[in-house]
Scaffold this motif. Structure first.
Motif, PDB file in Angstrom:
ATOM      1  N   SER A 162       0.831  -1.212   0.000  1.00 16.69           N
ATOM      2  CA  SER A 162       0.000   0.000   0.000  1.00 16.69           C
ATOM      3  C   SER A 162       0.865   1.262   0.000  1.00 16.69           C
ATOM      4  O   SER A 162       0.525   2.255  -0.657  1.00 16.69           O
ATOM      5  CB  SER A 162      -0.926   0.002   1.222  1.00 16.69           C
ATOM      6  OG  SER A 162      -1.839  -1.065   1.155  1.00 16.69           O
ATOM      7  N   ASP A 216      -7.809  -6.198   3.639  1.00 15.90           N
ATOM      8  CA  ASP A 216      -7.514  -5.969   2.221  1.00 15.90           C
ATOM      9  C   ASP A 216      -7.789  -7.197   1.364  1.00 15.90           C
ATOM     10  O   ASP A 216      -8.537  -7.136   0.407  1.00 15.90           O
ATOM     11  CB  ASP A 216      -6.047  -5.537   2.057  1.00 15.90           C
ATOM     12  CG  ASP A 216      -5.790  -4.157   2.621  1.00 15.90           C
ATOM     13  OD1 ASP A 216      -6.758  -3.440   2.895  1.00 15.90           O
ATOM     14  OD2 ASP A 216      -4.612  -3.807   2.815  1.00 15.90           O
ATOM     15  N   LYS A 438      -6.689   3.133  -2.305  1.00 12.74           N
ATOM     16  CA  LYS A 438      -7.724   2.393  -1.593  1.00 12.74           C
ATOM     17  C   LYS A 438      -8.904   3.311  -1.258  1.00 12.74           C
ATOM     18  O   LYS A 438     -10.061   2.907  -1.361  1.00 12.74           O
ATOM     19  CB  LYS A 438      -7.151   1.778  -0.318  1.00 12.74           C
ATOM     20  CG  LYS A 438      -6.283   0.565  -0.547  1.00 12.74           C
ATOM     21  CD  LYS A 438      -5.565   0.127   0.702  1.00 12.74           C
ATOM     22  CE  LYS A 438      -6.500  -0.229   1.808  1.00 12.74           C
ATOM     23  NZ  LYS A 438      -5.795  -0.730   2.991  1.00 12.74           N
TER      24      LYS A 438
END
Length: 591
Positions: A162, A216, A438
């Motif tokens: 991420s 996730d 995200k």
């Protein structure tokens, strides 16, 4: 690295695990990326560096600078510091502290004639300060990222991918900005692609750790990979990640499967001798007719049994919470995923940065400085140990310069040591951010009207549990109570409903089985003793016996027939089993 892999394989580690032993430090790569961008920084940064160096080079100038700051009413929260070539974040700290004292520098230029004569054209003007202010805002993103990835009290492996995705978004924004920022962005992006531009050069543990985060899983990864590498390369890269994860899971499954098969073989051999002695069918959970037919049809149609990894990935993701603890989640779900939890334990333990460990090993360098170079080894050891003992267990290692402490030290050095007390603030664990890409994906889904799933929806969407004789439905709900807090209460109430009154009627008719025509003269206390003894001697997991004990009746009838043979016979104890009689003899008197 090749020699190390061979050595590890020779020690018994599988070749699959040996492929992933080399993990690059994300903090070092981020340092290289930002340093390449700062090479193109304009003259404004150089001018600020010169004025900071000019003030710090003389204790008299530094004292005069502080007095002027007090006069202007500027709180001295941070100290002026110089940057070093090997640490880009020191440049950020230098510029940030210089901006705090911008008015002081401007006042020095007006009131001190030597300030402008000594520095000449190196004195920054208004446009230089504006340029530096914009650069500080830009560098703050990289600085905050460095602090997050260098944590020592929380798992960081699951955030690696991420953070890389966020860094790519930031660099893309810099390239599209134009001007000097665009030039910096292109240089930084070139360095980024050198290390993370090709998935074949990356350690796949970066992706595995992100997938093993239940918040996730595979929810955002396909979009993130396509965004970073394009749709043409993204699909093969994504398939490679999944293939690598399945290969690693299979490698972990081999030892578990072999141990299970060995235990089942030994159990079968041990039970073979006792099969002949069992003449009655054991009471258990039968394979219901319709369920058995459906299972048989699915097996014949070739439907493959799902693995733990398949079940984990098919379940809904966990909602984002600041208090979420990924290690605690895997500990709670270790019984549901025994093999996958071991894999997660090993993967999530990988540190993505060596900053914390390097900081621990460089402690002595911070204790022994030019002002304390004559300390003996024992005194240094005492200082290091005392620092560790005084640090709270939940206090992270301070990996950045403590500017307040530097300010105090410099002030005491100038003033000859005022001896004022100083209480440095403890560093806090940064709150995990909502990552850029995200957040966009979540926002799009909310705008498209996708409804949030309830506990019942999540439960019904998960794969069913495999049939086992040892399966305990109440224990399953107890284990999963944290995942389904509301649904588990509902299940607790529903499953507590008895579908038959046989067991309760049997419990209430106990006195009738104790008081029969041959023992009708027993006192209430003796009856109470018999009932209680029966309950004490019964094992906790022994079901209530609701059928007649035929052997006991047969023995009683035989003794009744032979009652006149001359041997002693006590009709009150005729039907009491031997163990009960022994227990009654040892019972204390009932008052």
């Amino acid at each position: 690295m090749g020699f190390l892999k061979k050595k590890i394989v020779s020690w018994g580690t599988s070749t699959v695990k040996a492929k992933y032993i080399h993990m690059r430090c994300i903090a070092h790569i981020l340092n290289l990326v930002v340093q390449d961008g700062l090479k193109e920084c304009d003259s404004s940064v150089k001018k600020v560096r010169e004025v900071v160096r000019y003030v710090r080079n003389s204790p008299a100038r530094l004292k005069k600078f502080r007095d002027l700051a007090d006069l202007l009413g500027i709180e001295q929260r941070s100290s002026l510091c110089l940057d070093v070539p090997t640490r880009w974040n020191s440049t950020y700290l230098m510029l940030q502290s210089a901006l705090t004292y911008q008015k002081v520098f401007e006042s020095c230029e007006e009131s001190d004639s030597s300030f402008k004569s000594d520095l000449g054209d190196s004195v920054p003007n208004f446009m230089d300060w504006e340029s530096v202010s914009s650069l500080v805002e830009l560098l703050k993103c990289f600085y905050d990222m460095t602090i997050r990835i260098s944590g020592s009290l929380y798992v960081t492996a699951n955030t690696f991918f991420s953070e890389i995705s966020d860094l790519y978004c930031i660099l893309n924004g810099m390239v599209e900005a134009g001007g000097a920022v665009s030039l910096m962005g292109r240089n930084m992006k070139a360095k980024f692609e050198k290390y993370w531009g090709d998935i074949d050069k990356m350690n796949l543990m970066i992706f595995f750790a992100n997938i093993l985060d239940p918040r996730d899983k595979l929810e955002y990864m396909p979009t993130q990979i396509n965004h970073m590498y394009g749709e043409k390369k993204g699909k093969p890269y994504y398939d490679k990640v999944l293939a690598g994860l399945n290969e690693l899971f299979d490698d972990y499954s081999v030892p578990a499967t072999s141990s299970v098969s060995a235990s089942s073989v030994s159990a079968a051999v041990g039970s073979a001798s006792s099969v002949s002695s069992v003449s009655s069918v054991s009471v258990g959970r039968p394979q219901h007719l319709l369920k058995s037919q459906i299972k048989k049809q699915r097996l014949e149609s070739g439907s493959k049994k799902k693995t733990e990894l398949d079940i984990y990935l098919s379940e809904a993701i966990v909602e984002e919470e600041n208090s979420f603890d990924i290690l605690r989640w895997w500990k709670i779900n270790a019984e549901r995923f025994p093999i996958l939890s071991k894999l997660a334990m090993d993967v999530l333990a990988i540190p993505i940065s060596t900053v914390a460990s390097e900081s621990a090993f460089s402690t002595s360098g911070r204790v022994l400085d030019p002002f304390r170079s004559s300390l003996t080894p024992k005194i240094v050891e005492a200082l290091v140990c005392t620092q560790d003992w005084l640090r709270l267990p939940n206090t992270p290692l301070c990996i950045e310069e403590n500017l307040e402490e530097l300010e105090r030290f410099e002030k005491e050095l100038v003033d000859g040591g005022s001896g004022r007390n100083f209480d440095p603030t403890l560093a806090t664990i940064p709150v995990m951010p909502q990552h850029l890409l995200k957040s966009q994906i979540k926002k799009q889904r909310l705008e498209s009207g996708s409804k949030k799933k309830t506990e019942l929806d999540i439960y019904l969407s998960e794969a069913i549990v495999e049939e086992e004789n040892s399966f305990d439905i109440l224990r399953w709900w107890k284990i999963n109570a944290e995942r389904f807090p509301i649904l588990s209460k509902l299940a607790m109430d529903v499953l507590a409903i008895p579908i038959s009154t046989v067991a309760s009627e049997s419990a209430f008719s106990t006195s009738g089985r104790v008081l029969d025509p041959f023992r009708s003269s027993l006192t209430p206390k003796i009856v109470e003793a018999l009932v209680c003894t029966q309950d004490w001697l019964r094992l906790p997991n022994t079901p209530l016996c609701i059928e007649e004990n035929l052997e006991e009746l047969e023995r009683f009838e035989k003794e009744l027939v032979d009652g006149g043979s001359g041997r002693n016979f006590d009709p009150t104890l005729a039907t009491i089993p031997f163990m009960w009689q022994m227990a009654m003899m040892k019972l204390p008197p009932i008052i």
